[in-house]
Each structure stands twice: as structure tokens, then as C-alpha cells.
Design a protein around this motif. Sequence first.
Motif, PDB file in Angstrom:
ATOM      1  N   MET A  10     157.587 146.983  82.482  1.00  0.00           N
ATOM      2  CA  MET A  10     156.203 146.889  81.809  1.00  0.00           C
ATOM      3  C   MET A  10     156.040 146.389  80.315  1.00  0.00           C
ATOM      4  SD  MET A  10     152.453 147.545  82.607  1.00  0.00           S
ATOM      5  CE  MET A  10     152.621 147.075  84.225  1.00  0.00           C
ATOM      6  N   PRO A  11     156.168 145.702  79.886  1.00  0.00           N
ATOM      7  CA  PRO A  11     155.777 145.653  78.556  1.00  0.00           C
ATOM      8  C   PRO A  11     154.870 146.254  78.001  1.00  0.00           C
ATOM      9  CG  PRO A  11     156.232 143.352  78.543  1.00  0.00           C
ATOM     10  CD  PRO A  11     156.343 143.971  80.462  1.00  0.00           C
ATOM     11  N   HIS A  12     155.219 147.131  76.509  1.00  0.00           N
ATOM     12  CA  HIS A  12     154.258 148.820  76.439  1.00  0.00           C
ATOM     13  C   HIS A  12     152.982 147.736  76.342  1.00  0.00           C
ATOM     14  CE1 HIS A  12     152.457 151.555  74.181  1.00  0.00           C
ATOM     15  NE2 HIS A  12     152.371 150.189  72.580  1.00  0.00           N
ATOM     16  N   ARG A  13     152.750 146.723  75.207  1.00  0.00           N
ATOM     17  CA  ARG A  13     151.084 146.378  75.241  1.00  0.00           C
ATOM     18  C   ARG A  13     150.271 145.787  76.231  1.00  0.00           C
ATOM     19  NH1 ARG A  13     151.239 141.163  70.142  1.00  0.00           N
ATOM     20  NH2 ARG A  13     152.142 142.827  68.807  1.00  0.00           N
ATOM     21  N   LEU A  14     151.220 146.139  77.464  1.00  0.00           N
ATOM     22  CA  LEU A  14     150.500 144.898  79.080  1.00  0.00           C
ATOM     23  C   LEU A  14     149.840 146.650  79.298  1.00  0.00           C
ATOM     24  CD1 LEU A  14     151.995 142.646  80.502  1.00  0.00           C
ATOM     25  CD2 LEU A  14     150.206 142.365  79.715  1.00  0.00           C
ATOM     26  N   ARG A  15     150.435 148.169  79.001  1.00  0.00           N
ATOM     27  CA  ARG A  15     150.244 148.969  79.538  1.00  0.00           C
ATOM     28  C   ARG A  15     149.211 149.383  79.082  1.00  0.00           C
ATOM     29  NH1 ARG A  15     155.450 151.933  77.636  1.00  0.00           N
ATOM     30  NH2 ARG A  15     156.483 150.097  78.474  1.00  0.00           N
ATOM     31  N   LEU A  16     148.587 149.034  77.962  1.00  0.00           N
ATOM     32  CA  LEU A  16     147.439 149.418  77.141  1.00  0.00           C
ATOM     33  C   LEU A  16     146.289 148.463  77.898  1.00  0.00           C
ATOM     34  CD1 LEU A  16     148.308 148.545  73.291  1.00  0.00           C
ATOM     35  CD2 LEU A  16     148.061 150.797  74.605  1.00  0.00           C
ATOM     36  N   LEU A  17     146.183 147.636  79.153  1.00  0.00           N
ATOM     37  CA  LEU A  17     145.378 146.658  79.314  1.00  0.00           C
ATOM     38  C   LEU A  17     144.908 147.340  80.999  1.00  0.00           C
ATOM     39  CD1 LEU A  17     146.773 143.090  78.672  1.00  0.00           C
ATOM     40  CD2 LEU A  17     145.196 145.266  77.594  1.00  0.00           C
ATOM     41  N   THR A  18     143.853 147.244  81.164  1.00  0.00           N
ATOM     42  CA  THR A  18     143.729 147.858  82.656  1.00  0.00           C
ATOM     43  C   THR A  18     143.904 146.130  83.767  1.00  0.00           C
ATOM     44  OG1 THR A  18     141.483 146.249  82.681  1.00  0.00           O
ATOM     45  CG2 THR A  18     141.731 148.780  82.075  1.00  0.00           C
ATOM     46  N   THR A  19     143.950 146.119  85.449  1.00  0.00           N
ATOM     47  CA  THR A  19     144.465 145.346  86.124  1.00  0.00           C
ATOM     48  C   THR A  19     143.625 144.195  85.938  1.00  0.00           C
ATOM     49  OG1 THR A  19     145.052 146.847  87.765  1.00  0.00           O
ATOM     50  CG2 THR A  19     144.512 144.581  88.478  1.00  0.00           C
ATOM     51  N   ARG A  20     142.328 144.583  86.038  1.00  0.00           N
ATOM     52  CA  ARG A  20     140.961 143.188  85.285  1.00  0.00           C
ATOM     53  C   ARG A  20     141.493 142.110  84.000  1.00  0.00           C
ATOM     54  NH1 ARG A  20     139.860 141.311  89.161  1.00  0.00           N
ATOM     55  NH2 ARG A  20     137.604 142.360  90.540  1.00  0.00           N
ATOM     56  N   GLU A  21     141.972 143.150  82.980  1.00  0.00           N
ATOM     57  CA  GLU A  21     142.033 142.898  81.996  1.00  0.00           C
ATOM     58  C   GLU A  21     143.270 141.796  82.010  1.00  0.00           C
ATOM     59  OE1 GLU A  21     140.631 145.508  78.351  1.00  0.00           O
ATOM     60  OE2 GLU A  21     141.904 146.489  79.538  1.00  0.00           O
ATOM     61  N   ARG A  22     144.151 142.707  82.690  1.00  0.00           N
ATOM     62  CA  ARG A  22     145.374 141.364  83.327  1.00  0.00           C
ATOM     63  C   ARG A  22     145.366 139.526  83.496  1.00  0.00           C
ATOM     64  NH1 ARG A  22     148.254 146.339  83.544  1.00  0.00           N
ATOM     65  NH2 ARG A  22     148.111 146.595  85.556  1.00  0.00           N
ATOM     66  N   ASP A  23     143.992 140.194  84.657  1.00  0.00           N
ATOM     67  CA  ASP A  23     143.913 139.046  85.021  1.00  0.00           C
ATOM     68  C   ASP A  23     143.197 137.993  84.515  1.00  0.00           C
ATOM     69  OD1 ASP A  23     144.587 140.484  88.113  1.00  0.00           O
ATOM     70  OD2 ASP A  23     142.532 141.099  88.436  1.00  0.00           O
ATOM     71  N   VAL A  24     142.510 138.533  83.768  1.00  0.00           N
ATOM     72  CA  VAL A  24     141.797 138.002  82.625  1.00  0.00           C
ATOM     73  C   VAL A  24     142.537 137.375  82.193  1.00  0.00           C
ATOM     74  CG1 VAL A  24     139.756 137.468  80.954  1.00  0.00           C
ATOM     75  CG2 VAL A  24     139.395 138.941  82.908  1.00  0.00           C
ATOM     76  N   LEU A  25     143.307 138.722  81.001  1.00  0.00           N
ATOM     77  CA  LEU A  25     144.162 137.467  80.291  1.00  0.00           C
ATOM     78  C   LEU A  25     145.162 136.768  80.921  1.00  0.00           C
ATOM     79  CD1 LEU A  25     145.896 137.185  77.518  1.00  0.00           C
ATOM     80  CD2 LEU A  25     147.139 138.976  78.288  1.00  0.00           C
ATOM     81  N   ARG A  26     145.376 136.379  82.305  1.00  0.00           N
ATOM     82  CA  ARG A  26     146.200 135.115  83.011  1.00  0.00           C
ATOM     83  C   ARG A  26     145.710 134.291  82.690  1.00  0.00           C
ATOM     84  NH1 ARG A  26     147.881 139.516  86.254  1.00  0.00           N
ATOM     85  NH2 ARG A  26     150.020 140.403  85.871  1.00  0.00           N
ATOM     86  N   LEU A  27     144.134 133.943  82.945  1.00  0.00           N
ATOM     87  CA  LEU A  27     143.430 132.874  83.318  1.00  0.00           C
ATOM     88  C   LEU A  27     143.241 132.320  82.056  1.00  0.00           C
ATOM     89  CD1 LEU A  27     141.248 134.365  86.563  1.00  0.00           C
ATOM     90  CD2 LEU A  27     143.378 132.281  87.167  1.00  0.00           C
ATOM     91  N   VAL A  28     143.262 133.284  81.342  1.00  0.00           N
ATOM     92  CA  VAL A  28     142.058 132.678  79.962  1.00  0.00           C
ATOM     93  C   VAL A  28     143.391 132.475  79.438  1.00  0.00           C
ATOM     94  CG1 VAL A  28     142.571 133.343  77.114  1.00  0.00           C
ATOM     95  CG2 VAL A  28     141.086 134.643  79.161  1.00  0.00           C
ATOM     96  N   ALA A  29     144.836 132.591  79.495  1.00  0.00           N
ATOM     97  CA  ALA A  29     146.177 131.604  79.212  1.00  0.00           C
ATOM     98  C   ALA A  29     146.391 130.723  79.819  1.00  0.00           C
ATOM     99  CB  ALA A  29     147.329 132.717  79.735  1.00  0.00           C
ATOM    100  N   ARG A  30     145.552 130.302  81.430  1.00  0.00           N
ATOM    101  CA  ARG A  30     145.728 128.860  81.246  1.00  0.00           C
ATOM    102  C   ARG A  30     145.118 127.967  80.916  1.00  0.00           C
ATOM    103  NH1 ARG A  30     146.841 131.690  87.436  1.00  0.00           N
ATOM    104  NH2 ARG A  30     148.922 132.275  87.189  1.00  0.00           N
ATOM    105  N   GLY A  31     143.752 127.928  80.374  1.00  0.00           N
ATOM    106  CA  GLY A  31     143.097 127.205  79.158  1.00  0.00           C
ATOM    107  C   GLY A  31     141.364 127.561  80.300  1.00  0.00           C
ATOM    108  N   GLN A  32     141.978 128.943  80.907  1.00  0.00           N
ATOM    109  CA  GLN A  32     139.793 128.649  81.505  1.00  0.00           C
ATOM    110  C   GLN A  32     138.786 129.079  80.982  1.00  0.00           C
ATOM    111  OE1 GLN A  32     139.802 127.733  84.986  1.00  0.00           O
ATOM    112  NE2 GLN A  32     142.040 126.975  85.013  1.00  0.00           N
ATOM    113  N   SER A  33     137.547 128.648  80.987  1.00  0.00           N
ATOM    114  CA  SER A  33     136.630 128.867  79.989  1.00  0.00           C
ATOM    115  C   SER A  33     135.926 130.192  80.907  1.00  0.00           C
ATOM    116  CB  SER A  33     135.697 128.012  80.853  1.00  0.00           C
ATOM    117  OG  SER A  33     135.630 127.801  81.944  1.00  0.00           O
ATOM    118  N   SER A  34     135.352 130.685  80.173  1.00  0.00           N
ATOM    119  CA  SER A  34     134.675 131.792  80.787  1.00  0.00           C
ATOM    120  C   SER A  34     133.917 131.979  82.047  1.00  0.00           C
ATOM    121  CB  SER A  34     133.676 132.804  79.713  1.00  0.00           C
ATOM    122  OG  SER A  34     134.780 133.567  78.894  1.00  0.00           O
ATOM    123  N   PRO A  35     132.802 131.184  82.198  1.00  0.00           N
ATOM    124  CA  PRO A  35     132.368 130.404  83.811  1.00  0.00           C
ATOM    125  C   PRO A  35     133.749 130.515  84.447  1.00  0.00           C
ATOM    126  CG  PRO A  35     131.386 129.322  81.755  1.00  0.00           C
ATOM    127  CD  PRO A  35     132.372 130.048  81.313  1.00  0.00           C
TER     128      PRO A  35
END
Length: 150
Positions: free
Chosen positions: A1-26
Amino acid sequence: MPHRLRLLTTRERDVLRLVARGQSSPAIASALGLSPHTVRVHRAHLLQKLQVRNSAQLAVLAYALGLNAPERSPPIDPACVDGLTPREAQVIQALAQGRTSKEIAQALGVSDQTVRKHRENLMRKFQVHSTAALIRRWWAIEPPGDPLGI
């Protein structure tokens, strides 16, 4: 796992994946069973931990870290790409490199508002509703190399 990803919680990684797909907060909140406020808090943590300034840069970083695997999207009308003005092409390429509107404006010698207007036109042409989704659609045409030099 890249160093930057180790800084993130599992939930933050989930949110990051969806942000990267262009999803809105709602939309992210609905998909993950969270409140929109909780998603905004996770976004703020992502911006801070990953040292980026906006969702578009999060999308670029997610791709560079291997979290933003391409998924099937509606085909892009070739006329849309052919119909880009030279300035729109410059703006979308800079966005796909993770640059902010202010940075793009300074580099092109135009106002921030001009860059925002080009981005709005690009989002209309590509039929998307966020900059992250615009970048994702652009990468379907022009896959990035290593956008952030990671």
C-alpha cells in the motif's frame, strides 16, 4: 500500500474512491450509509492528510495511487472532443494534472472566472456535474501518465 494511503482510515479510502468517481457528498452519504455532514468531514480529513486543495486534486491523486480504476461510462461523442476550443483543451489538460482554477488562470494569463466558465462549458459538453467526473471522462480519452509525479 502506498505511503499516503496508510495515512487514511478505511472509511476515508471509501470516500476517496467515490469522490474520485465524481460523486457528490449526498450521493456518497447514500452509498455508504452516512450523513452528508460525515462525508464532508471525511473530505476535509482527506484534503488535509493528502495535502491537496480540492476534489479534482483528490481524483488525480486517487488515480495516481491506483484507487480510481476506470469503470465503464457512457461512450463519449467524438464530436464533443473535436468540438473543444483550443483554450478548453488547455483547461481540461491542466485540470487533469490536478491544477486549480487559480493556477490555470495564472499560467494562461486569464482570470479565474474565465477558467471557471471554460470548466462549466466542458462539464456541459461532457455531460457531467463535477470537476472530478470531468477529469474521469477526459482520462477515458487521454489516459494520464503519472499526474502528480508520485
